[in-house]
Design a protein around this motif. Structure first.
Motif, short mmCIF file in Angstrom:
data_model
loop_
_atom_site.label_atom_id
_atom_site.label_comp_id
_atom_site.label_asym_id
_atom_site.label_seq_id
_atom_site.Cartn_x
_atom_site.Cartn_y
_atom_site.Cartn_z
N MET A 18 0.87 -1.18 0.00
CA MET A 18 0.00 0.00 0.00
C MET A 18 0.90 1.23 0.00
N GLN A 19 0.64 2.13 -0.96
CA GLN A 19 1.39 3.38 -1.06
C GLN A 19 0.43 4.54 -1.26
N ILE A 20 0.92 5.74 -0.99
CA ILE A 20 0.23 6.97 -1.37
C ILE A 20 1.15 7.68 -2.35
N LEU A 21 0.66 7.93 -3.55
CA LEU A 21 1.44 8.60 -4.59
C LEU A 21 0.85 9.96 -4.88
N THR A 22 1.73 10.94 -5.07
CA THR A 22 1.32 12.29 -5.45
C THR A 22 1.97 12.62 -6.77
N LEU A 23 1.14 12.95 -7.75
CA LEU A 23 1.61 13.41 -9.05
C LEU A 23 1.54 14.92 -9.09
N ALA A 24 2.66 15.57 -9.36
CA ALA A 24 2.65 17.02 -9.59
C ALA A 24 2.01 17.27 -10.95
N ALA A 25 1.62 18.52 -11.19
CA ALA A 25 1.07 18.87 -12.50
C ALA A 25 2.02 18.41 -13.59
N GLY A 26 1.48 17.72 -14.59
CA GLY A 26 2.28 17.26 -15.71
C GLY A 26 2.94 15.90 -15.52
N GLN A 27 2.93 15.35 -14.32
CA GLN A 27 3.53 14.03 -14.08
C GLN A 27 2.51 12.93 -14.37
#
Length: 103
Positions: free
Chosen positions: A18-27
């Motif tokens: 289990m992970q929490i991923l954050t995508l920045a704008a454009g990723q």
């Protein structure tokens, strides 16, 4: 691996992660598939977009919504319209692998 704003490992055991991923704008999480694991996504901040091939589909998740992508299904994840997105992802049950599509 691919660039992310943030990757937080919540828990990992044999055959399950289990992970929490954050995508920045454009990723994005680029096109890939898994041999054994199902990716189950929970949108925390979004909206976020999960695209699949074979079958071809586009699923838009709002915060609080979830969607699962089974093994052997090529998929990629982005923020809607290239925006920022944050989501939890449960990967299992099975041995994790990341098989890129294309290149």
């Amino acid at each position: 691996m691919y660039p992310l704003e943030q990757r937080e490992l919540v828990a990992e055991a044999a055959g399950l992660r289990m992970q929490i991923l954050t995508l920045a704008a454009g990723q994005e999480v680029p096109w890939h598939w898994h041999s054994e694991v199902t990716d189950t996504f929970w949108c925390m901040e979004g909206p976020m977009v999960i695209e699949t091939r074979a079958p071809n589909s586009v699923t838009v998740l709002q915060p609080g919504q979830m969607h699962a992508v089974p093994p052997h299904t090529a998929h990629r994840v982005t923020g809607q319209d290239g925006g920022r997105a944050r989501f939890a992802i449960l990967q299992g049950v099975g041995t994790y692998d990341f098989k890129p599509v294309g290149g």
